[in-house]
Design a protein around this motif. Structure first.
Motif, PDB file in Angstrom:
ATOM      1  N   GLU A  93     -35.884 -34.150 -32.580  1.00 52.44           N
ATOM      2  CA  GLU A  93     -36.590 -35.428 -32.756  1.00 52.44           C
ATOM      3  C   GLU A  93     -35.669 -36.602 -32.462  1.00 52.44           C
ATOM      4  O   GLU A  93     -36.058 -37.555 -31.788  1.00 52.44           O
ATOM      5  CB  GLU A  93     -37.132 -35.551 -34.184  1.00 52.44           C
ATOM      6  N   SER A  94     -34.441 -36.540 -32.970  1.00 51.65           N
ATOM      7  CA  SER A  94     -33.489 -37.626 -32.771  1.00 51.65           C
ATOM      8  C   SER A  94     -33.117 -37.772 -31.296  1.00 51.65           C
ATOM      9  O   SER A  94     -33.051 -38.885 -30.768  1.00 51.65           O
ATOM     10  CB  SER A  94     -32.240 -37.373 -33.622  1.00 51.65           C
ATOM     11  N   LEU A  95     -32.892 -36.647 -30.623  1.00 51.59           N
ATOM     12  CA  LEU A  95     -32.548 -36.694 -29.194  1.00 51.59           C
ATOM     13  C   LEU A  95     -33.690 -37.275 -28.366  1.00 51.59           C
ATOM     14  O   LEU A  95     -33.465 -38.112 -27.488  1.00 51.59           O
ATOM     15  CB  LEU A  95     -32.193 -35.299 -28.684  1.00 51.59           C
ATOM     16  N   LEU A  96     -34.917 -36.849 -28.661  1.00 52.84           N
ATOM     17  CA  LEU A  96     -36.036 -37.356 -27.883  1.00 52.84           C
ATOM     18  C   LEU A  96     -36.328 -38.817 -28.198  1.00 52.84           C
ATOM     19  O   LEU A  96     -36.728 -39.573 -27.312  1.00 52.84           O
ATOM     20  CB  LEU A  96     -37.274 -36.492 -28.081  1.00 52.84           C
ATOM     21  N   ALA A  97     -36.098 -39.237 -29.433  1.00 56.62           N
ATOM     22  CA  ALA A  97     -36.261 -40.663 -29.766  1.00 56.62           C
ATOM     23  C   ALA A  97     -35.254 -41.496 -28.987  1.00 56.62           C
ATOM     24  O   ALA A  97     -35.575 -42.578 -28.489  1.00 56.62           O
ATOM     25  CB  ALA A  97     -36.102 -40.880 -31.267  1.00 56.62           C
ATOM     26  N   LEU A  98     -34.038 -41.002 -28.858  1.00 55.71           N
ATOM     27  CA  LEU A  98     -33.017 -41.699 -28.080  1.00 55.71           C
ATOM     28  C   LEU A  98     -33.395 -41.716 -26.601  1.00 55.71           C
ATOM     29  O   LEU A  98     -33.254 -42.741 -25.923  1.00 55.71           O
ATOM     30  CB  LEU A  98     -31.655 -41.024 -28.265  1.00 55.71           C
ATOM     31  N   ALA A  99     -33.906 -40.604 -26.113  1.00 54.90           N
ATOM     32  CA  ALA A  99     -34.248 -40.492 -24.692  1.00 54.90           C
ATOM     33  C   ALA A  99     -35.451 -41.356 -24.314  1.00 54.90           C
ATOM     34  O   ALA A  99     -35.563 -41.780 -23.164  1.00 54.90           O
ATOM     35  CB  ALA A  99     -34.525 -39.035 -24.328  1.00 54.90           C
ATOM     36  N   ASP A 100     -36.316 -41.633 -25.264  1.00 54.30           N
ATOM     37  CA  ASP A 100     -37.507 -42.454 -24.989  1.00 54.30           C
ATOM     38  C   ASP A 100     -37.092 -43.928 -24.948  1.00 54.30           C
ATOM     39  O   ASP A 100     -37.413 -44.719 -25.815  1.00 54.30           O
ATOM     40  CB  ASP A 100     -38.566 -42.205 -26.070  1.00 54.30           C
ATOM     41  N   VAL A 127     -41.202 -38.881 -23.160  1.00 53.91           N
ATOM     42  CA  VAL A 127     -39.920 -38.728 -22.485  1.00 53.91           C
ATOM     43  C   VAL A 127     -40.228 -38.272 -21.068  1.00 53.91           C
ATOM     44  O   VAL A 127     -40.650 -37.138 -20.834  1.00 53.91           O
ATOM     45  CB  VAL A 127     -39.001 -37.729 -23.218  1.00 53.91           C
ATOM     46  N   GLU A 128     -40.073 -39.221 -20.155  1.00 54.52           N
ATOM     47  CA  GLU A 128     -40.397 -38.965 -18.756  1.00 54.52           C
ATOM     48  C   GLU A 128     -39.186 -38.399 -18.028  1.00 54.52           C
ATOM     49  O   GLU A 128     -38.098 -38.317 -18.579  1.00 54.52           O
ATOM     50  CB  GLU A 128     -40.910 -40.266 -18.133  1.00 54.52           C
ATOM     51  N   ALA A 129     -39.381 -38.034 -16.789  1.00 54.52           N
ATOM     52  CA  ALA A 129     -38.359 -37.330 -16.018  1.00 54.52           C
ATOM     53  C   ALA A 129     -37.035 -38.086 -15.979  1.00 54.52           C
ATOM     54  O   ALA A 129     -35.972 -37.502 -16.188  1.00 54.52           O
ATOM     55  CB  ALA A 129     -38.859 -37.051 -14.603  1.00 54.52           C
ATOM     56  N   ALA A 130     -37.065 -39.390 -15.703  1.00 55.83           N
ATOM     57  CA  ALA A 130     -35.821 -40.163 -15.603  1.00 55.83           C
ATOM     58  C   ALA A 130     -35.100 -40.216 -16.940  1.00 55.83           C
ATOM     59  O   ALA A 130     -33.867 -40.140 -16.995  1.00 55.83           O
ATOM     60  CB  ALA A 130     -36.116 -41.580 -15.098  1.00 55.83           C
ATOM     61  N   GLU A 131     -35.853 -40.323 -18.023  1.00 51.80           N
ATOM     62  CA  GLU A 131     -35.247 -40.357 -19.364  1.00 51.80           C
ATOM     63  C   GLU A 131     -34.665 -38.988 -19.721  1.00 51.80           C
ATOM     64  O   GLU A 131     -33.553 -38.893 -20.257  1.00 51.80           O
ATOM     65  CB  GLU A 131     -36.300 -40.766 -20.400  1.00 51.80           C
ATOM     66  N   PHE A 132     -35.398 -37.934 -19.402  1.00 53.35           N
ATOM     67  CA  PHE A 132     -34.931 -36.575 -19.677  1.00 53.35           C
ATOM     68  C   PHE A 132     -33.689 -36.264 -18.857  1.00 53.35           C
ATOM     69  O   PHE A 132     -32.777 -35.581 -19.321  1.00 53.35           O
ATOM     70  CB  PHE A 132     -36.056 -35.582 -19.375  1.00 53.35           C
ATOM     71  N   GLN A 133     -33.625 -36.801 -17.659  1.00 56.83           N
ATOM     72  CA  GLN A 133     -32.472 -36.587 -16.789  1.00 56.83           C
ATOM     73  C   GLN A 133     -31.192 -37.126 -17.434  1.00 56.83           C
ATOM     74  O   GLN A 133     -30.160 -36.464 -17.393  1.00 56.83           O
ATOM     75  CB  GLN A 133     -32.690 -37.251 -15.431  1.00 56.83           C
ATOM     76  N   VAL A 134     -31.262 -38.293 -18.032  1.00 57.51           N
ATOM     77  CA  VAL A 134     -30.072 -38.864 -18.680  1.00 57.51           C
ATOM     78  C   VAL A 134     -29.598 -37.940 -19.799  1.00 57.51           C
ATOM     79  O   VAL A 134     -28.404 -37.668 -19.928  1.00 57.51           O
ATOM     80  CB  VAL A 134     -30.360 -40.288 -19.217  1.00 57.51           C
ATOM     81  N   LEU A 135     -30.530 -37.432 -20.587  1.00 56.04           N
ATOM     82  CA  LEU A 135     -30.192 -36.517 -21.676  1.00 56.04           C
ATOM     83  C   LEU A 135     -29.497 -35.266 -21.144  1.00 56.04           C
ATOM     84  O   LEU A 135     -28.455 -34.857 -21.645  1.00 56.04           O
ATOM     85  CB  LEU A 135     -31.459 -36.136 -22.447  1.00 56.04           C
ATOM     86  N   LEU A 136     -30.066 -34.682 -20.106  1.00 53.11           N
ATOM     87  CA  LEU A 136     -29.505 -33.437 -19.576  1.00 53.11           C
ATOM     88  C   LEU A 136     -28.222 -33.658 -18.794  1.00 53.11           C
ATOM     89  O   LEU A 136     -27.338 -32.798 -18.796  1.00 53.11           O
ATOM     90  CB  LEU A 136     -30.543 -32.703 -18.732  1.00 53.11           C
ATOM     91  N   ASP A 188     -48.022 -32.812 -17.853  1.00 51.05           N
ATOM     92  CA  ASP A 188     -48.529 -34.180 -17.993  1.00 51.05           C
ATOM     93  C   ASP A 188     -47.523 -35.254 -17.578  1.00 51.05           C
ATOM     94  O   ASP A 188     -47.784 -36.442 -17.724  1.00 51.05           O
ATOM     95  CB  ASP A 188     -49.023 -34.438 -19.420  1.00 51.05           C
ATOM     96  N   GLY A 189     -46.368 -34.839 -17.062  1.00 48.47           N
ATOM     97  CA  GLY A 189     -45.376 -35.811 -16.590  1.00 48.47           C
ATOM     98  C   GLY A 189     -44.454 -36.334 -17.672  1.00 48.47           C
ATOM     99  O   GLY A 189     -43.711 -37.286 -17.439  1.00 48.47           O
ATOM    100  N   SER A 190     -44.482 -35.700 -18.853  1.00 45.31           N
ATOM    101  CA  SER A 190     -43.562 -36.089 -19.919  1.00 45.31           C
ATOM    102  C   SER A 190     -43.261 -34.877 -20.792  1.00 45.31           C
ATOM    103  O   SER A 190     -43.988 -33.887 -20.770  1.00 45.31           O
ATOM    104  CB  SER A 190     -44.151 -37.224 -20.765  1.00 45.31           C
TER     105      SER A 190
END
Length: 184
Positions: free
Chosen positions: A103-110, A117-126, A148-150
């Protein structure tokens, strides 16, 4: 025990052992949190930054409770492996702490706060985990199981659980860490 899963456990250990000294310590989790905050351009003093640091503290407490068998404040690969096998493989239990970390990681990524959490945001996390741009795209495609693209929290949690429990390649979880680190 399946060699793929053992290797994945070792991969995550290496990810958490940020300074590479062969043990996971609280300082490693802070360094990892700081790496993520820098990647997202988020100050540690912001609400999301404070939440990530506080979650890192609670995650450390959980790791110590489950992994630090000799109670020396340092978690070795053997201790980590035994705890991950006991938690995920032997008893098939997904600790609430992993949900909180997710939850914390995805909140940061959003970063745009739209609840997705879209592709560009997920990319930064990974990429903070060491994935290449191409690996990030592939991971996103696999983790976005509903197309659904997120990435939803449930999709991410399912992928993390899958990473630790399903040795099959090309499953959502198998793409969460660099493929080069996963090769046995």
């Amino acid at each position: 025990m399946n060699e793929v899963l053992l290797h994945r456990i070792a991969t995550t250990f290496d990810h958490y052992d940020v300074n590479g000294n062969g043990v996971i310590e609280l300082a490693d989790l802070y360094a990892l949190a700081n790496r993520l905050l820098r990647a997202f351009g988020e100050p540690a003093s912001s609400e999301r930054g404070r939440e990530l640091i506080e979650t890192s503290d609670r995650f450390w407490e959980t790791l110590v409770e489950h992994c630090d068998a000799d109670r020396d404040g340092r978690i070795t690969l053997d201790e980590y492996r035994a705890a991950m096998l006991a938690t995920f493989v032997d008893v098939d239990e997904f600790d609430d702490m992993f949900l909180e970390v997710s939850e914390s990681l995805l909140a940061l990524a959003d970063t745009n706060g739209d609840g997705r959490v879209e592709a560009a945001e997920f990319q930064v996390l990974l990429q903070a985990r060491g994935l290449s741009e191409a690996e990030c795209r592939t991971a996103f495609e696999h983790v976005d199981t509903d197309g659904d693209g997120s990435i939803s929290l449930q999709e991410y949690v399912d992928a993390v659980y899958d990473y630790y429990t399903n040795p099959t390649e090309d499953t959502p979880g198998s793409w969460l860490y660099p493929r080069s680190m996963q090769a046995a």
